[in-house]
Write a protein that holds these residues in place. Structure first.
Motif, mmCIF file in Angstrom:
data_model
loop_
_atom_site.group_PDB
_atom_site.id
_atom_site.type_symbol
_atom_site.label_atom_id
_atom_site.label_comp_id
_atom_site.label_asym_id
_atom_site.label_seq_id
_atom_site.Cartn_x
_atom_site.Cartn_y
_atom_site.Cartn_z
ATOM 1 N N THR A 1 40.981 50.490 10.352
ATOM 2 C CA THR A 1 41.472 51.044 11.613
ATOM 3 C C THR A 1 40.971 52.462 11.824
ATOM 4 N N LEU A 2 41.062 53.280 10.780
ATOM 5 C CA LEU A 2 40.592 54.661 10.884
ATOM 6 C C LEU A 2 39.090 54.700 11.162
ATOM 7 N N GLY A 3 38.335 53.868 10.462
ATOM 8 C CA GLY A 3 36.891 53.843 10.687
ATOM 9 C C GLY A 3 36.539 53.429 12.109
ATOM 10 N N ALA A 4 37.220 52.387 12.621
ATOM 11 C CA ALA A 4 36.952 51.940 13.991
ATOM 12 C C ALA A 4 37.291 53.034 14.994
ATOM 13 N N CYS A 5 38.432 53.729 14.785
ATOM 14 C CA CYS A 5 38.817 54.811 15.699
ATOM 15 C C CYS A 5 37.809 55.956 15.658
ATOM 16 N N LEU A 6 37.339 56.299 14.478
ATOM 17 C CA LEU A 6 36.351 57.378 14.381
ATOM 18 C C LEU A 6 35.054 57.021 15.097
ATOM 19 N N VAL A 7 34.605 55.796 14.891
ATOM 20 C CA VAL A 7 33.361 55.371 15.552
ATOM 21 C C VAL A 7 33.523 55.372 17.061
ATOM 22 N N VAL A 8 34.632 54.815 17.542
ATOM 23 C CA VAL A 8 34.870 54.773 18.987
ATOM 24 C C VAL A 8 35.039 56.184 19.545
ATOM 25 N N ALA A 9 35.743 57.064 18.801
ATOM 26 C CA ALA A 9 35.932 58.435 19.278
ATOM 27 C C ALA A 9 34.594 59.155 19.426
ATOM 28 N N VAL A 10 33.726 59.028 18.435
ATOM 29 C CA VAL A 10 32.407 59.657 18.529
ATOM 30 C C VAL A 10 31.613 59.090 19.702
ATOM 31 N N ALA A 11 31.672 57.762 19.860
ATOM 32 C CA ALA A 11 30.951 57.134 20.967
ATOM 33 C C ALA A 11 31.505 57.595 22.312
ATOM 34 N N LEU A 12 32.838 57.696 22.428
ATOM 35 C CA LEU A 12 33.444 58.134 23.680
ATOM 36 C C LEU A 12 33.094 59.587 23.987
ATOM 37 N N LEU A 13 33.127 60.449 22.974
ATOM 38 C CA LEU A 13 32.771 61.856 23.206
ATOM 39 C C LEU A 13 31.323 61.987 23.671
ATOM 40 N N ALA A 14 30.448 61.254 23.012
ATOM 41 C CA ALA A 14 29.038 61.319 23.415
ATOM 42 C C ALA A 14 28.848 60.769 24.822
ATOM 43 N N ALA A 15 29.490 59.613 25.101
ATOM 44 C CA ALA A 15 29.359 59.029 26.433
ATOM 45 C C ALA A 15 29.995 59.924 27.490
ATOM 46 N N GLY A 16 31.176 60.509 27.180
ATOM 47 C CA GLY A 16 31.827 61.393 28.140
ATOM 48 C C GLY A 16 31.000 62.618 28.458
ATOM 49 N N ALA A 17 30.430 63.232 27.423
ATOM 50 C CA ALA A 17 29.578 64.397 27.654
ATOM 51 C C ALA A 17 28.368 64.035 28.499
ATOM 52 N N ALA A 18 27.781 62.882 28.211
ATOM 53 C CA ALA A 18 26.617 62.455 28.998
ATOM 54 C C ALA A 18 27.000 62.196 30.461
ATOM 55 N N VAL A 19 28.160 61.575 30.678
ATOM 56 C CA VAL A 19 28.602 61.304 32.049
ATOM 57 C C VAL A 19 28.851 62.596 32.810
ATOM 58 N N LEU A 20 29.564 63.547 32.167
ATOM 59 C CA LEU A 20 29.847 64.817 32.843
ATOM 60 C C LEU A 20 28.568 65.575 33.171
ATOM 61 N N LEU A 21 27.642 65.636 32.218
ATOM 62 C CA LEU A 21 26.385 66.334 32.479
ATOM 63 C C LEU A 21 25.596 65.655 33.589
ATOM 64 N N SER A 22 25.552 64.325 33.552
ATOM 65 C CA SER A 22 24.823 63.605 34.594
ATOM 66 C C SER A 22 25.478 63.790 35.959
ATOM 67 N N LEU A 23 26.833 63.729 35.998
ATOM 68 C CA LEU A 23 27.541 63.913 37.269
ATOM 69 C C LEU A 23 27.290 65.307 37.832
ATOM 70 N N ARG A 24 27.397 66.317 36.995
ATOM 71 C CA ARG A 24 27.184 67.688 37.454
ATOM 72 C C ARG A 24 25.743 67.886 37.922
ATOM 73 N N SER A 25 24.796 67.312 37.164
ATOM 74 C CA SER A 25 23.389 67.452 37.561
ATOM 75 C C SER A 25 23.123 66.801 38.913
ATOM 76 N N ASN A 26 23.684 65.615 39.128
ATOM 77 C CA ASN A 26 23.470 64.920 40.404
ATOM 78 C C ASN A 26 24.096 65.683 41.564
#
Length: 452
Positions: free
Chosen positions: A14-39
């Motif tokens: 459970t901890l491993g799955a949460c860590l992997v998903v958290a890292v993926a969400l942070l990376a995806a969220g940062a990419a979305v925010l940067l892309s939204l702001r750039s557009n």
């Protein structure tokens, strides 16, 4: 969660799955925010540049300042400065612009009526009708036919961009923890269901250990996965342990039975000798003592083999060994070619002696020994002209303390350990020992060993 529970596979998964998903969400969220702001900034640049070029186009044809149409838009403030940096025109309610970079000198290469091809962009603020807000400014130079070089600054508000980024960030801050909670809950339930058979296996193994009942078996799930294979392997191990325990129990019982007879006979003879010295059967006492000695030696050798004793390193010439073991046995004929194998001369000699003793007990008149090389194997064959071994008994005779009925009827039938010892020694030397029928109907024992 307790420390012990945290060490469980479920908690770690459970901890491993949460860590992997958290890292993926942070990376995806940062990419979305940067892309939204750039557009959104690109859209603001486009709007600001369009207004700036519209005003510049009007100036390029000599339009008066008071007739410029884009100066009436309060949402997109416009400021026009001359080559000296002085403001010559601006939107009606524009009070101040800050943060806008100006050139130290204009583009002198522009011809009258020509507009600069490349616009310049930067962030700044504009105060319109007493309200200050962030804007994205575009700067475009134009050469007015009468007024000379002018620079047009047009701004597009960034309020929509900032609001969209804040909204997206708020959604992420609320949604990401909820998503992590869902991932943790699903992973916890899935791993619990997946590991439930493992817990059943553990409980059953604990019960088997506590009860020492090797007849019990762990449950086998119908999943056909690693857990099911683990359960099957565990049950196979339990079956092997049960069979080993049964063999050990039977071995002890048979050994006790075999030892009881010669000991009782020897004791009776000695007691008679003590009471009546003239009636002491010395030959019988010696015979019983020799029988006890041989049985004890056989039991000791089997114990060493069961303990995994490795055969001594050495080279043994099977032809010479066959001639040595058949010396003094006139009924045995030998046909041997020199073949060397690796192992213990004493143990291999014991195998050959046991096979010869067995053949002598069952032969009518003749026993034959043949040693030859077949490929990378040395083959020793011991054949007799007796009645042979029934096909149903050809594996059973290699079990310990097993004697067929006709052998039991003989006084010198032995304890039923000779063939068992022979096969165990053969296996320890990397070989095999089997029995089949000769063309004449007798028994043919075949020992195969790897050539040194």
């Amino acid at each position: 969660m307790s420390r012990r529970r945290f060490r469980s596979v479920r908690a770690r998964a459970t901890l491993g799955a949460c860590l992997v998903v958290a890292v993926a969400l942070l990376a995806a969220g940062a990419a979305v925010l940067l892309s939204l702001r750039s557009n959104l900034i690109d859209q603001a640049d486009t709007q600001a540049e369009r207004v700036a070029r519209t005003v510049a186009g009007q100036l390029s044809v000599g339009t008066a300042y008071d007739r410029l149409t884009s100066l009436d838009d309060d949402d997109r403030p416009v400021r026009i400065v001359d080559a000296a940096g002085r403001q010559v025109a601006a939107s009606e309610d524009l009070e101040q612009i800050s943060g806008v970079a100006t050139r130290e000198s204009g583009d002198d290469d522009l011809e009258p009526g020509e507009i600069e091809e490349e616009a310049r962009f930067n962030d700044g603020t504009a105060t319109v009708d007493g309200e200050t807000a962030d804007h994205r400014f575009a700067a475009v130079e134009v050469r007015d036919p009468e007024k000379g070089l002018l620079t047009v600054y047009a701004g597009a508000p960034l309020a929509a961009e900032q609001s969209a980024v804040r909204t997206a960030l708020s959604v992420m801050l609320i949604g990401f923890p909820l998503l992590l909670a869902v991932v943790a809950g699903v992973t916890w339930r899935v791993t619990r269901r997946a590991l439930r058979p493992v817990e059943g296996i553990r409980r059953e193994m604990a019960a088997i250990t506590a009860s020492a009942d090797l007849a019990r078996r762990v449950p086998e799930p119908d999943t056909h996965d690693e857990v099911a294979r683990l359960a099957r392997t565990t049950n196979e191990t339990l079956a092997a342990l049960e069979a080993s325990e049964e063999r050990q129990r039977r071995f002890v019982a048979d050994a006790s039975h075999e030892l009881r007879s010669p000991i009782a006979s020897l004791r009776t003879q000695l007691e008679v000798g003590v009471a009546h010295p003239g009636l002491l059967d010395v030959a019988g006492a010696v015979e019983d003592t020799v029988r006890l000695q041989r049985l004890a030696a056989d039991l000791l050798l089997l114990a060493r083999l069961d303990a995994g004793e490795r055969p001594a390193d050495g080279r043994v010439d099977l032809a010479a060994l066959a001639r040595a073991e058949t010396a003094g046995r006139p009924e045995v004929t030998v046909d041997a070619e020199s073949v060397e194998v690796a192992g213990s001369r004493g143990q291999l000699g014991r195998v050959l002696a046991n096979l010869l003793d067995n053949a002598r007990r069952h032969a009518r008149s003749a026993v034959g020994v043949r040693v030859r090389r077949v490929g990378d194997r040395a083959v020793v064959e011991v054949a007799d002209d007796g009645d042979g071994v029934p096909e149903a008994d050809r594996e059973r005779i290699f079990e310990r303390f097993v004697r067929l009925d006709d052998a039991r009827s003989r006084d010198d039938g032995g304890a039923g350990l000779g063939l068992a010892i022979a096969r165990d020694v053969a296996v320890r030397h990397g070989g095999t020992l089997t029995v089949r029928e000769t063309p004449a109907g007798g028994a043919l024992f075949e020992l195969r060993l790897p050539i040194a």
